[in-house]
Write an enzyme that holds these catalytic residues in place. Sequence first.
Site, short mmCIF file in Angstrom:
data_model
loop_
_atom_site.label_atom_id
_atom_site.label_comp_id
_atom_site.label_asym_id
_atom_site.label_seq_id
_atom_site.Cartn_x
_atom_site.Cartn_y
_atom_site.Cartn_z
CD GLU A 1 -2.86 -1.25 0.12
OE1 GLU A 1 -3.06 -0.19 -0.50
OE2 GLU A 1 -3.44 -2.31 -0.14
CB CYS B 1 -0.78 7.43 1.19
SG CYS B 1 -2.14 6.34 1.66
#
Length: 522
Positions: free
Chosen positions: A223, A257
């Site tokens: 991720e 993010c």
Amino acid sequence: MMASVPQLKFTSKDSIPGIVNGVRSIFHTHKTKPLEFRLVQLRKLYWGMIDNQDALAAACKQDLGKGHFEAYLGELDFCTQTILYCCNNLEKWAKDETAKDIPLANKLLFPKIRKDPLGCVLIIGPYNFPVNLLICPFAGAIAAGNTAVLKPSENAPNVAVVIQKVIEENLDSSCYKVVQGAVPETTALLEQKWDKIFYTGGVTVGTIIAKKAAETLTPVTLELGGRNPAIITKNADIRLAARRLLWGKIVNAGQVCISQNYTLVDKEVLDQFVAETKTAMKEYYPNGTRNTEDFGRIINDRQWQRLKKMMDESKGKILMGGEMDESDKYIEPTMILIDSQTDSLLADESFGPLMPILPVNNLDEAIRIANEVHDTPLGLYPFGNKKETDRCLREIRSGGASVNDAWMHGALVTMPFGGIGDSGQGNYRGQASFDCFTHRRSIISTPSWLEGMLNARYPPYDGKLAKMRSMGQAKPNFDRDGKVSFSLVSYVLSLGAGSKTGGLIRYALVLLAALGLRQYLG
């Protein structure tokens, strides 16, 4: 504002092989496989989080300057809701599945898919959401029946200490371990054999982990981040876009993010967008962001210096914000007007409260730039009418997308989340968290009475090929020009699809086929 950083008690590197071997050995005792064991561990994890929520919130405040609202909603509540969702759905997820789309002749093999745990897994967490992005995948690993080793981020040391306390005081210590440390300890962990590695963080470290995992053919879920574009067309609701995108950059001081890394704005609405953003800023923070707990701080000096360097090297013009204080790791939400996609603010993911704005002539140019800057971002945020946003979704790849919003697609407990290309691989959240740590094992059970029918598969093969083909090979429903032709047999077999009656019809056809094949094959 920032508290002093405690010295984490790092795990001895020499002890790491023994820790991993112990957890692996426990997996092979099958202790974690029964559903009731998994449920008990999830329930205990839930209460461990509840009992330590104040300590975790305080640790988030110490490490990131994260206020009460963000700590509870974005970290603690997200975790507890994830755990409850796993508890409420685990029995359904773990059930064997009847295999689909099996040829009639093979139905008699009773094909099914079993959900087996992968084994012993490693979960490495990041610093920006140090609770959420460690505990949520961990809940999926528990639900799937694995043993696990957790590696919290050393950059959020206060949270790491509390996380270890939660795990050690509430869960089965033979099945789940916490390893503390930095690069040397993480390197020692990667030297061990794992059945899955789950990593959340940056591309550089993600690449290192993927290379190391490849040496032992270990599957990974990565991720990662990405230079995520937001696009605002002239037909967008400009006030809405400004409010929502500003929110996307102030949460966690922009250390998210999936927040937009840059915004491509149609020149016709540029001035309006800037004005609406300034208005929203005054509404959100009437007394500024410096002295409020509703705006966090950059995690450490290294990251603060990185962001300052990006600002210093940019040729853009500051339109809003710009105040910085190294002693407090403070950076004010800052909007910068840039004129090139090669500007330093677009070269890398900012991962901070920086909002570069690049004007474009039209949607064609916006889509071209988005694909040139980073063709596999983690998130995409188009604002416009349906035709325009649909085109953006069609022509720009991304791990996920939120239409006419900031990164809300990544804030849903039940919806799969993950990247594509160099923004990551694999996904989790909801049932996807269970699937992430599960092996879907195909199983058939061949009755002994089928042996007469199966003789055609044994040597000698002379004259048997046609018989074998007749047992289940599909036939095309189209001609050489690609045109679909009508098939009465296919139509009859599809009647009642998905219904109990349809299932009975198809089962009866299977038995008839079996009788016919048995007579045909002798």
